[in-house]
Design a protein around this motif. Structure first.
Motif, short mmCIF file in Angstrom:
data_model
loop_
_atom_site.label_atom_id
_atom_site.label_comp_id
_atom_site.label_asym_id
_atom_site.label_seq_id
_atom_site.Cartn_x
_atom_site.Cartn_y
_atom_site.Cartn_z
N CYS A 158 0.84 -1.20 0.00
CA CYS A 158 0.00 0.00 0.00
C CYS A 158 0.87 1.24 0.00
CB CYS A 158 -0.88 0.05 1.25
SG CYS A 158 -1.94 -1.38 1.44
N LEU A 159 0.38 2.26 -0.65
CA LEU A 159 1.04 3.55 -0.65
C LEU A 159 0.05 4.57 -0.08
CD1 LEU A 159 3.44 5.33 -1.50
CD2 LEU A 159 2.35 5.56 -3.72
N TRP A 160 0.39 5.13 1.06
CA TRP A 160 -0.46 6.12 1.72
C TRP A 160 0.20 7.48 1.52
CZ3 TRP A 160 -4.80 4.06 4.03
CH2 TRP A 160 -4.78 2.70 4.27
N SER A 161 -0.55 8.46 1.06
CA SER A 161 0.08 9.74 0.77
C SER A 161 -0.67 10.94 1.33
CB SER A 161 0.24 9.90 -0.74
OG SER A 161 -1.02 9.93 -1.37
N HIS A 162 -1.56 10.72 2.23
CA HIS A 162 -2.31 11.86 2.77
C HIS A 162 -2.07 12.03 4.26
CE1 HIS A 162 -4.46 11.41 -1.03
NE2 HIS A 162 -4.75 12.68 -0.88
N ALA A 163 -1.87 13.26 4.63
CA ALA A 163 -1.74 13.62 6.04
C ALA A 163 -2.83 14.63 6.32
CB ALA A 163 -0.37 14.21 6.32
N GLY A 164 -3.81 14.25 7.11
CA GLY A 164 -4.92 15.16 7.38
C GLY A 164 -5.74 15.46 6.13
N GLY A 165 -5.78 14.50 5.21
CA GLY A 165 -6.56 14.68 3.99
C GLY A 165 -5.85 15.46 2.89
N VAL A 166 -4.60 15.86 3.15
CA VAL A 166 -3.83 16.64 2.18
C VAL A 166 -2.54 15.88 1.86
CG1 VAL A 166 -2.63 18.84 1.78
CG2 VAL A 166 -4.76 18.79 3.12
N PRO A 167 -2.23 15.70 0.56
CA PRO A 167 -0.96 15.03 0.25
C PRO A 167 0.19 15.76 0.93
CG PRO A 167 -2.27 15.30 -1.73
CD PRO A 167 -2.96 16.07 -0.64
N GLY A 168 1.00 15.04 1.66
CA GLY A 168 2.09 15.70 2.37
C GLY A 168 3.33 14.84 2.53
N HIS A 169 3.15 13.57 2.74
CA HIS A 169 4.28 12.67 2.89
C HIS A 169 3.83 11.27 2.49
CE1 HIS A 169 2.11 12.31 6.73
NE2 HIS A 169 2.58 11.08 6.76
N LEU A 170 4.76 10.34 2.39
CA LEU A 170 4.45 9.00 1.92
C LEU A 170 4.72 7.94 2.98
CD1 LEU A 170 6.10 9.10 -1.61
CD2 LEU A 170 3.70 9.45 -1.05
N HIS A 171 3.88 6.94 3.00
CA HIS A 171 4.11 5.71 3.76
C HIS A 171 3.99 4.58 2.75
CE1 HIS A 171 3.62 7.41 7.84
NE2 HIS A 171 2.84 8.28 7.22
N PHE A 172 5.02 3.78 2.63
CA PHE A 172 4.99 2.63 1.74
C PHE A 172 4.95 1.40 2.64
CE2 PHE A 172 7.00 -0.54 -1.08
CZ PHE A 172 6.13 -0.43 -2.16
N VAL A 173 3.83 0.69 2.63
CA VAL A 173 3.61 -0.42 3.55
C VAL A 173 3.67 -1.73 2.79
CG1 VAL A 173 1.97 -1.44 5.18
CG2 VAL A 173 2.10 1.05 4.94
N VAL A 174 4.50 -2.66 3.26
CA VAL A 174 4.58 -4.02 2.73
C VAL A 174 4.27 -4.93 3.91
CG1 VAL A 174 6.02 -5.73 1.58
CG2 VAL A 174 6.33 -3.30 1.08
N GLN A 175 3.11 -5.58 3.87
CA GLN A 175 2.62 -6.33 5.03
C GLN A 175 2.30 -7.77 4.65
OE1 GLN A 175 -1.10 -4.87 6.51
NE2 GLN A 175 -1.16 -6.31 8.19
N PRO A 176 3.03 -8.74 5.24
CA PRO A 176 2.65 -10.14 5.03
C PRO A 176 1.40 -10.44 5.85
CG PRO A 176 4.56 -10.01 6.48
CD PRO A 176 4.23 -8.61 6.04
N VAL A 177 0.48 -11.19 5.26
CA VAL A 177 -0.79 -11.49 5.93
C VAL A 177 -1.08 -12.98 5.84
CG1 VAL A 177 -3.28 -11.07 5.87
CG2 VAL A 177 -1.70 -9.22 5.39
N GLY A 178 -1.50 -13.54 6.96
CA GLY A 178 -1.87 -14.96 6.99
C GLY A 178 -3.36 -15.14 7.26
N LYS A 179 -3.84 -16.34 7.01
CA LYS A 179 -5.26 -16.64 7.24
C LYS A 179 -5.66 -16.41 8.68
CE LYS A 179 -5.81 -20.05 3.59
NZ LYS A 179 -6.07 -21.46 3.26
#
Length: 79
Positions: A17-38
Motif C-alpha cells: 500500500c502507498l499512503w500519501s495523505h496527512a490530514g486529507g492533504v498530500p504531504g508525505h508518503l508511507h509505503f507499507v509491505v505487510q505479510p498477511v496470513g489466514k
C-alpha cells in the motif's frame, strides 16, 4: 520487495500500500509491505485495508526482536 517478503515470511498474501495523505492533504508518503496470513484474516474478520486498520486499532504490531530478524533475512534475500 513483495517477492522478498514472500520468500522470507511465507504469508498467504502480501499487501503493498502507498499512503500519501496527512490530514486529507498530500504531504508525505508511507509505503507499507505487510505479510498477511489466514489467522489474521480470521481473527479480525477482515482483509485488505480493513484488516490493516483493525490490526492497528488492536495494537497488533510485530515484536521488535522478530522485526529485526525478518529485516536481517530480507537484507539477505534482497542481496
Amino acid at each position: 520487495m513483495s517477492a522478498a517478503v514472500t520468500e522470507v515470511t511465507a504469508p498467504e498474501q502480501v499487501y503493498v500500500c502507498l499512503w500519501s495523505h496527512a490530514g486529507g492533504v498530500p504531504g508525505h508518503l508511507h509505503f507499507v509491505v505487510q505479510p498477511v496470513g489466514k489467522e489474521d484474516m480470521a481473527r479480525f474478520d477482515a482483509f485488505g485495508p480493513a484488516l490493516q486498520v483493525a490490526m492497528g486499532q488492536a495494537g497488533r504490531f510485530p515484536d521488535a526482536a522478530e522485526a529485526e530478524r525478518v529485516r536481517d533475512r530480507l537484507r539477505e534475500a534482497l542481496g
